[in-house]
Design a protein around this motif. Structure first.
Motif, PDB file in Angstrom:
ATOM      1  N   TYR A   1       0.818  -1.214   0.000  1.00 55.80           N
ATOM      2  CA  TYR A   1       0.000   0.000   0.000  1.00 55.80           C
ATOM      3  C   TYR A   1       0.852   1.265   0.000  1.00 55.80           C
ATOM      4  N   CYS A   2       2.066   1.175   0.535  1.00 56.05           N
ATOM      5  CA  CYS A   2       2.964   2.334   0.498  1.00 56.05           C
ATOM      6  C   CYS A   2       3.202   2.753  -0.951  1.00 56.05           C
ATOM      7  N   GLN A   3       3.390   1.777  -1.820  1.00 56.85           N
ATOM      8  CA  GLN A   3       3.659   2.053  -3.226  1.00 56.85           C
ATOM      9  C   GLN A   3       2.409   2.538  -3.953  1.00 56.85           C
ATOM     10  N   SER A   4       1.286   1.903  -3.686  1.00 61.09           N
ATOM     11  CA  SER A   4       0.060   2.276  -4.392  1.00 61.09           C
ATOM     12  C   SER A   4      -0.465   3.638  -3.952  1.00 61.09           C
ATOM     13  N   HIS A   5      -0.110   4.091  -2.735  1.00 64.30           N
ATOM     14  CA  HIS A   5      -0.550   5.403  -2.265  1.00 64.30           C
ATOM     15  C   HIS A   5       0.485   6.495  -2.515  1.00 64.30           C
ATOM     16  N   CYS A   6       1.576   6.157  -3.165  1.00 63.17           N
ATOM     17  CA  CYS A   6       2.558   7.144  -3.598  1.00 63.17           C
ATOM     18  C   CYS A   6       2.166   7.613  -4.993  1.00 63.17           C
ATOM     19  N   PRO A   7       2.012   8.915  -5.219  1.00 60.64           N
ATOM     20  CA  PRO A   7       1.643   9.400  -6.551  1.00 60.64           C
ATOM     21  C   PRO A   7       2.578   8.908  -7.652  1.00 60.64           C
ATOM     22  N   LEU A   8       3.864   8.712  -7.322  1.00 58.35           N
ATOM     23  CA  LEU A   8       4.829   8.244  -8.310  1.00 58.35           C
ATOM     24  C   LEU A   8       4.912   6.724  -8.372  1.00 58.35           C
TER      25      LEU A   8
ATOM     26  N   LEU B   1       0.717   9.778   2.985  1.00 53.87           N
ATOM     27  CA  LEU B   1       0.906   8.997   1.760  1.00 53.87           C
ATOM     28  C   LEU B   1       1.497   7.622   2.094  1.00 53.87           C
ATOM     29  N   CYS B   2       2.763   7.415   1.793  1.00 48.12           N
ATOM     30  CA  CYS B   2       3.350   6.077   1.924  1.00 48.12           C
ATOM     31  C   CYS B   2       3.332   5.554   3.363  1.00 48.12           C
ATOM     32  N   GLU B   3       3.870   6.335   4.298  1.00 49.19           N
ATOM     33  CA  GLU B   3       3.967   5.855   5.682  1.00 49.19           C
ATOM     34  C   GLU B   3       2.588   5.711   6.314  1.00 49.19           C
ATOM     35  N   GLY B   4       1.675   6.605   5.942  1.00 50.48           N
ATOM     36  CA  GLY B   4       0.328   6.535   6.499  1.00 50.48           C
ATOM     37  C   GLY B   4      -0.438   5.311   6.065  1.00 50.48           C
ATOM     38  N   ASN B   5       0.044   4.631   5.011  1.00 55.75           N
ATOM     39  CA  ASN B   5      -0.638   3.434   4.506  1.00 55.75           C
ATOM     40  C   ASN B   5       0.211   2.175   4.645  1.00 55.75           C
ATOM     41  N   CYS B   6       1.274   2.267   5.429  1.00 57.10           N
ATOM     42  CA  CYS B   6       2.147   1.117   5.669  1.00 57.10           C
ATOM     43  C   CYS B   6       1.376   0.020   6.419  1.00 57.10           C
ATOM     44  N   VAL B   7       1.487  -1.205   5.945  1.00 58.09           N
ATOM     45  CA  VAL B   7       0.736  -2.327   6.524  1.00 58.09           C
ATOM     46  C   VAL B   7       1.084  -2.548   7.987  1.00 58.09           C
ATOM     47  N   ILE B   8       2.375  -2.440   8.339  1.00 58.92           N
ATOM     48  CA  ILE B   8       2.726  -2.704   9.741  1.00 58.92           C
ATOM     49  C   ILE B   8       2.262  -1.576  10.653  1.00 58.92           C
TER      50      ILE B   8
ATOM     51  N   VAL C   1       7.249   1.926   8.804  1.00 61.66           N
ATOM     52  CA  VAL C   1       8.638   2.033   8.364  1.00 61.66           C
ATOM     53  C   VAL C   1       8.925   3.512   8.078  1.00 61.66           C
ATOM     54  N   THR C   2      10.096   3.979   8.465  1.00 61.09           N
ATOM     55  CA  THR C   2      10.451   5.394   8.250  1.00 61.09           C
ATOM     56  C   THR C   2      10.903   5.583   6.794  1.00 61.09           C
ATOM     57  N   ILE C   3       9.942   5.496   5.892  1.00 63.09           N
ATOM     58  CA  ILE C   3      10.228   5.482   4.454  1.00 63.09           C
ATOM     59  C   ILE C   3      10.915   6.761   4.003  1.00 63.09           C
ATOM     60  N   GLY C   4      10.375   7.922   4.398  1.00 56.57           N
ATOM     61  CA  GLY C   4      10.932   9.185   3.943  1.00 56.57           C
ATOM     62  C   GLY C   4      12.383   9.368   4.362  1.00 56.57           C
TER      63      GLY C   4
END
Length: 477
Positions: free
Chosen positions: A55-62, A104-111, A119-122
């Motif tokens: 979901y991190c990837q699918s909720h990232c605009p890029l 976006l990405c972190e807000g939709n992280c499965v864990i 996960v601290t993606i940014g």
């Protein structure tokens, strides 16, 4: 049996890079977060669950390949991680710093959804690309072959620059026109250094210039050059001007001295970081030092203004927002940072008028949230008899931005705009009804995120390349 390098979220807690103490950072414009060390970046990347549907990837605009570059980082393959990150994102080190990952990405992280902390993606994204710059892995664009076709881009903000990068990689000749003396748009003159230090933007400008992108700065379309002349000089034109017109305040006294626009205030502050002399700062007009500052608005621009005022040495800084904390559009993380630095938020408060000239106070109406409006958000309603006056020596309007009237400014009646004033263009390609003219970013979407502008610029560049290829094929037959 090989040791499992991932799925460590059950044994390793979420950890952010160290944040500088508020009493230290609120006195300078340096970034507030330190860099991850290699071991810490690998550790935090290893918390990724590598889920089947990321979901991190699918909720990232890029649609960044986040699980892939997290795994590469966790296993020490950092140059490969950079290559994967750069493949989908023109400016990953910028997005790593200023994207609202919490939405976006972190807000939709499965864990995160399972209660283990995202996960601290940014922070990992920022670490990967900063390391790539340090190691010399980031190179100027060198196309496989040069092409004769050229594209003119109006606006050197993130959308225009992303398109320029993509077009140059395909060998297209690119000229970027911008009215400011430096490229970068709001990345340079809108976003403060404590979120995005300016050398980060300037090194990308240098990379593009070294790769063959031509920049014509201090060049205002409609004044220094006509839109028609730009069209005549290029095979295609991309409008990437962004939106700079400030939404205004009404009410008695709203034209008083000491009430200023957020864009003017932030541009002044950012110019100072380059060592420029700014007359409005030296005169005190755009200097918050020793003043009681009131910022009106609840978006990210308002957050930038309040935190800048603190750093300029304001006596007090208050932010008025007509809704409550849960309904504000600005980043919750930025709000927390601002509060740590000394900003006071007045929730459910809206300006009614202003006292004095120069301004000495804001007449404030207390609000409550009523029924939802058409967007589903609760509408603020005035609480009668609860007005008060907030002392103020400097009032900053941060109510958002609207598009300028480009058809009138450029003398182009055929340039179609929507009822909101944005350029009418296809979202997938950026194509407008004018042949060979495209538009991307905020001038199409309205005020939005940098990451969306980057996506629009890349998609538009790809559409132009496809069209040029098709035309070349037909010509060769």
């Amino acid at each position: 049996m090989a040791k499992q390098p991932m799925l460590k979220f059950v044994t390793v807690d979420r950890d952010m890079p160290e944040k500088r103490d508020a009493e230290v950072r609120n006195k300078d414009f340096d970034e507030i977060y330190a860099e991850f060390a290699t071991v810490k970046a690998e550790e935090q990347a290893s918390r990724c669950s590598q889920c089947g549907v990321p979901y991190c990837q699918s909720h990232c605009p890029l649609h960044n390949n986040i699980p892939d570059w997290l795994r590469l980082t966790a296993t020490g393959r950092l140059e490969e991680a950079y290559a994967v990150s750069q493949a989908t994102n023109t400016f990953p080190e910028i997005c790593g710093r200023i994207c609202p990952q919490d939405r976006l990405c972190e807000g939709n992280c499965v864990i995160e959804q399972s209660g283990h902390g995202t996960v601290t993606i940014g922070s990992v994204e920022k670490y990967i690309t900063d390391t790539a710059w340090d190691k010399g892995w980031v190179k100027p664009v060198v196309p496989n072959a040069e092409r004769a076709e050229s594209v003119g881009i109006i606006g050197a903000g993130p959308g225009g620059l992303a398109a320029a990068d993509r077009l140059r990689r395909a060998g297209v000749q690119v000229t970027v026109y911008d009215r400011y003396d430096r490229g970068g748009g709001l990345l340079t003159y809108g976003i403060p250094g404590f979120k995005l230090e300016k050398d980060i933007v300037m090194r990308r400008m240098d990379q593009l210039e070294q790769g063959g992108v031509s920049f014509k700065l201090n060049c205002a379309v409609g004044e220094d050059i006509s839109f028609a002349d730009i069209r005549a000089a290029h095979d295609a034109v991309i409008i990437a001007t962004g939106v700079y017109k400030t939404r205004d305040l009404s009410g008695p006294g709203s034209d008083a001295e000491g009430i200023v626009r957020a864009i003017d205030y932030l541009t002044c502050s950012n110019r100072l970081s380059f060592g420029d002399k700014v007359a409005e700062f030296e005169s005190g007009e755009l200097n918050a030092e020793g003043k009681k500052v009131v910022v009106i608005g609840g978006g990210d621009t308002a957050m930038d203004c309040v935190r800048t005022a603190i750093r300029q040495g304001a006596e007090s800084v208050k932010c008025l927002y007509r809704r409550d904390r849960a309904n504000m559009p600005g980043s919750q993380r930025e709000t927390q940072n601002a509060e740590e630095e000394g900003v006071i938020y007045e929730w459910l408060a809206a300006p009614k008028g202003f006292e004095g000239n120069p301004v000495s106070g804001v007449q404030v109406q207390r609000m409550r949230l009523g029924q939802p409006d058409a967007s589903g958000r609760q509408s603020p309603e005035v609480i009668e008899g609860a007005d008060y006056v907030e002392d103020a020596d400097l009032v900053i309007k941060a109510l958002g931005f609207e598009p300028e009237d480009l058809p009138t400014l450029w003398g182009e009646a055929d340039l179609e705009v929507t009822r909101w004033g944005t350029v009418k263009a296809e979202f997938t390609t950026g194509a407008t009804a004018m042949d060979g003219v495209y538009a991307v970013g905020d001038i199409v979407r309205g005020a939005s995120l940098v990451v969306w502008a980057i996506k629009d610029g890349r998609d538009c560049a790809d559409a132009i390349i496809d069209k040029l290829d098709a035309a070349a094929t037909i010509a060769a037959e």
